[in-house]
Write an enzyme that holds these catalytic residues in place. Structure first.
Site, short mmCIF file in Angstrom:
data_model
loop_
_atom_site.label_atom_id
_atom_site.label_comp_id
_atom_site.label_asym_id
_atom_site.label_seq_id
_atom_site.Cartn_x
_atom_site.Cartn_y
_atom_site.Cartn_z
N GLU A 177 0.83 -1.16 -0.06
CA GLU A 177 0.06 -0.06 0.12
C GLU A 177 1.00 1.23 0.02
O GLU A 177 0.35 2.30 -0.56
CB GLU A 177 -0.84 -0.21 1.26
CG GLU A 177 -1.90 -1.05 1.05
CD GLU A 177 -3.09 -0.79 0.13
OE1 GLU A 177 -3.37 0.62 -0.42
OE2 GLU A 177 -3.70 -1.64 -0.33
N SER A 456 -37.34 -28.29 44.29
CA SER A 456 -36.51 -28.92 45.25
C SER A 456 -35.08 -28.73 45.60
O SER A 456 -34.57 -29.33 46.66
CB SER A 456 -36.73 -30.52 45.05
OG SER A 456 -37.97 -30.82 44.60
#
Lengths: 762, 142
Positions: A177, A456
């Site tokens: 780039e 429970s």
């Protein structure tokens, strides 16, 4: 007149020049402020990074070779024939050669270590230094990075610091780039000239951008291809270079650049792209992967590796070729990288964390001590308690079992949901947390936020309250399980039923819990006082307000899986309340230790009653509602646990602990419809499957000094000789065991007294 | 890693000395804290850090050791001692009580735990509770 005109003209020119200069410098100043604001806004927000626990290695530790291999895979260690580089390893059967990555832990910096580990079944037999052969006392692998806490406006980013960007990626960017990046002043004269020529010859505005210019372009909301914009960008690039270093600019670039599209979500920054394409953090990318991301900069859609694999491959190889030309990589690296497949994960993962549910728990605990903005911007390093091996087992067990349960019960697919919390049974560290069957989903976290009736699971609290009164209740005490009608003013009569719709007459206390009888438990709880029982739940660690209705005794109150875990933690650690913790240490960005979250313990239950409750919970697994756990785990492990089922079978719970881990599992539906399964039929099977993958330690609680044992006839609760048929040996708090010894087969206390009299008078 | 070698050497030297001393009853400090070298090394670095004024680092090492051996009462006791030094009296008592719960019939260890609990209570101004703890410490000797 002429002079005057001259003077006037000159003055006008000057004035014009002056105002033009003013205007230009005003414009430059405006650009300067804009560019700095934009840049600072992006630069100073460094997210907190969240790490799993580091795996501690020492000879004799409990660890299977597959588990070490899994840990190394999660750390993205590379497999190498001859490992030399940090972060690489070789496995040959049960022998590992590992070169660890150097890592700065909270307490010390550990350099790269060259290790050899040999296994002996489910244990690490030996750990030595590969080069000297000397034994290693203790070493740590670096911890798995499990997520980040990101700035609010950048929630969907994986921001990275410059030092986390792989050097290959930087070099690739420069090669393809902007070759002059480290020497230009923001723009390249040649590039700009070339661009000008193109524009003047009518080719439109394009190309010739340095990395700095590309970054500046991102500061604008709209793309625009005009000469004016090009000029503005150029000035801004110059200004940027004036204020910031090259590395700072590159860091901002790496976090800004557009690299792909996921539906309507834009993928910005290499950090997020790394997760999006490879499902791993950026710092762990290898050369070909880095080159692929670099290649995407030019056009994320035309080189989309999922849709255009051939083009993407060509582009990647071009990047590699350019890198080779500049001698950034060796010929060997180039050849090897070129030959590598793209390696992109098929489906983009949701989010950037593999464990979003756990990271959320961490975030919530941090929020108590830190300002949100500091968490999102100061670059803190958070060391947590997550055990990726336990987490993986929990996730696999939940997703696998839910699919199977839906098939078995002919339920529509994907209706069942679930949650799991796993903790260390002694120190309260949360090792795993699953918030739902889609484990990558960052939304509703059932482990933390789904409060459901616990059924429970409350019962052990009732029995603990009883067992704390040894003069009235022991494990052998007979409880009344005959029909019960409870009248309370202002409410309808309450008539609890047992799950089997039967009544069981006189039942020993431990059997009432083992079989989870509702009626005898309710009668016991009412005798003790509902408020006392609920207070006991608070002592155990429940912070939420609990109601004190009679139905609360059977678990009508709702808790989240995490809250249930906190409650059972106190049982698992022998009556000591140990706050659940998800964080061990917090370190500043510069490696300075900031804070520890230490282990703390407080005795809230006497050791005696705590021991008796654990014994009763072991009975639940040995001969009670959880006896089918034996299909997953050996009875020799002496696991303690409790099933929980709620009205109309809407919720399925299991809470249990081994010698080393406590885990709570919930299954239900988000719309709260019945799921047609009990705690044992659903949640317990998930628990069993998960634990069987984790080689649990057997549960051998320390016997408190005030515990003695006696042989009891279960039918009568009387003390008998050990040789009597059906006699069981039970623990008692000293002085609470029946004193009299009844003959074998005595039927009732009355008869035994009679026989005693008979013996006297005969 | 070097540190841990020193530990092993130290332990070897210590046990050699102990065996030379013959029939003398050994104080708890002379016995190795564990037969796991990793735990021994962590205990040693905890002591070094505590002596060097780094109590947080010492606590961190002890917690690491406890992850390896969560039932080792000597480690819990060492944590209690550190917390007492740091003025965290409630935690000191909690850790010493936890140590007691794993101590079995080790009277020397239990006596020391009760002494630590007594001191923690004294520092909190609970004189009666402290006396009760000291009494228990003495009782362990009998």
């Amino acid at each position: 007149m002429r002079n005057f005109r001259n003077f006037f003209t000159r003055k006008r020119v000057r004035l014009a020049l002056l105002s033009l200069t003013l205007l230009l410098s005003g414009f430059a100043l405006y650009l300067d402020i804009t560019v700095r604001m934009q840049f600072e806004g992006k630069r100073w927000a460094m997210p907190a990074r969240v790490y799993a626990r580091p795996l501690e290695l020492y000879a004799g530790m409990k660890l299977r070779p597959e588990q070490l291999a899994l840990e190394l895979a999660m750390l993205d260690y590379r497999v190498a024939a001859d490992p030399r580089e940090p972060g690489s390893y070789r496995r040959q059967g049960d022998e590992f050669i590992i070169v660890t990555r150097p890592f700065t832990f909270w307490d010390e910096a550990q350099p790269a270590l060259f290790l050899q580990a040999d296994f002996d079944g489910a244990h690490m037999g030996a750990l030595t230094f590969r080069d000297t052969g000397k034994p290693v006392t203790l070493a740590r692998l670096d911890p798995v990075l499990i997520g980040g806490i990101y700035p609010a406006h950048n929630e969907d980013r994986a921001l990275v610091r410059f030092d986390e960007i792989p050097p290959h990626l930087v070099k690739g960017l420069i090669a393809i780039e902007d070759r002059q990046f480290y020497s230009h002043h923001g723009f390249s004269a040649r590039g700009t000239a070339r661009a000008l020529v193109t524009i003047l010859s009518g080719g439109g505005v394009q190309g010739g951008s340095t990395l700095t210019q590309q970054l500046v372009k991102n500061f604008f909301l709209t793309p625009e291809r005009t000469l004016r914009r090009k000029f503005t960008e150029l000035i801004m690039a110059l200004l940027l270079e004036l204020h910031y270093s090259k590395d700072e600019i590159l860091e901002a670039y790496a976090n800004e650049i557009y690299l792909g599209q996921d539906g309507n979500r834009a993928i910005h920054g290499f950090g997020l792209a790394s997760h999006f394409y490879f499902d791993r953090p950026l710092s762990r990318l290898d050369l070909p992967q880095a080159a692929l991301l670099v290649g995407l900069v030019k056009g994320p859609s035309s080189y989309d590796p999922r849709r255009q694999p051939a083009r993407a491959l060509a582009r990647r190889n071009l990047v590699l070729q350019e890198m080779r030309k500049l001698d950034f990589i060796t010929q060997a690296q180039y050849v090897a990288a070129r030959a590598t497949p793209l390696g992109v994960v098929e489906k983009a993962p949701e989010g950037t964390s593999r464990y979003p549910a756990f990271v959320e728990l961490v975030h919530r605990q941090l929020r108590r001590d830190y300002r949100e903005e500091d968490l999102r911007s100061e670059g803190l390093q958070i060391f947590t308690t997550l055990d990726p091996l336990a987490q993986t087992s929990a996730e696999r067990a939940l997703t696998g079992r839910l699919t199977q349960l839906e098939k078995d019960r002919r339920l529509p697919p994907k209706v069942l949901e679930g949650a799991i919390v796993v903790s260390h049974s002694q120190n309260g560290e949360v090792q795993a947390l699953v918030g739902g069957r889609n484990t990558r989903f960052e939304g509703f976290n059932r482990a933390l936020d789904a409060a459901r009736p616990i059924g429970s699971l409350i019962k052990p609290v009732v029995f603990l309250t009883a067992l704390e009164r040894p003069s009235s209740y022991t494990l052998a005490t007979l409880l009344d399980d005959s029909p019960l009608v409870w009248k309370e003013r202002g409410t309808t009569d309450w008539e609890p039923q047992n799950y089997d719709k039967e009544f069981h007459g006189q039942v020993p206390l431990r059997i009432a819990l083992a079989n989870s009888y509702n009626v005898s438990t309710a009668r016991l709880g009412l005798a003790l006082g509902v408020r006392h029982v609920m207070d006991k739940a608070h002592d155990l660690g429940v912070e939420r307000d609990l109601r004190t209705f009679a139905s609360s005794l059977l678990g009508a109150d709702s808790l989240s899986p995490l809250e249930v875990t906190q409650m059972y933690q106190t049982f698992a650690s022998g009556g000591f309340r140990v706050p659940l913790r998800a964080i061990r240490e917090v370190m500043m960005a510069d490696g300075q230790p900031l804070q520890r979250y230490p282990l703390s313990v407080e005795q809230v239950i006497e050791p005696g009653p705590a021991y008796l409750v654990t014994h009763a919970l072991q009975t639940v697994v040995q001969e009670g509602t959880a006896d089918a756990l034996k299909y997953y785990l050996s009875p020799d492990l002496q696991i303690a646990g409790k099933t929980g089922t709620t009205n109309d079978l809407r919720d399925s719970w299991f809470a249990g602990y081994t010698g080393d881990r406590l885990a709570v599992v919930w299954i239900g539906r988000d719309d709260n419809q019945p799921i047609q399964m009990t705690g044992a039929g659903g949640a317990m099977t998930v628990w069993g499957e998960m634990m069987s993958r984790l080689d649990p330690d057997p549960l051998v609680p320390q016997v408190p000094e005030n515990i003695e044992s006696a042989w009891i006839d279960p039918g009568t609760g009387l003390r008998v000789d050990a040789s009597c048929q059906g006699a069981v040996e039970l623990p008692f708090i000293r002085g609470s065991a029946p004193v009299e010894i009844a003959p074998c087969g005595a039927r009732s206390p009355v008869r035994s007294i009679k026989s005693w009299f008979e013996r006297i008078f005969e | 890693m070097k540190k841990s070698y020193r530990v092993v050497l130290f332990v070897m030297a210590a046990s050699l000395l102990a065996s030379c001393a013959g029939m003398l009853p050994s104080a708890p400090e002379d016995r190795p804290v564990s037969n796991n070298n990793a735990v021994v090394a962590l205990m040693d670095s905890a002591r070094t850090d505590a002596a060097g004024g780094k109590p947080d680092a010492a606590v961190a090492s002890l917690e690491r050791a406890l992850r390896i051996e969560p039932r080792n009462p000597r480690l819990w006791q060492e944590l209690a001692r550190l917390r007492l030094q740091q003025g965290q009296y409630q935690q000191a008592e909690g850790m010493a009580t936890r140590s007691n719960s794993w101590a079995g019939d080790d009277r020397i260890l239990r006596a020391e735990n009760w002494r630590l609990i007594g001191e923690a209570r004294l520092k909190r101004g609970d004189h009666q509770g402290a006396q009760a703890a000291f009494d228990k410490a003495t009782m362990q000797g009998n």
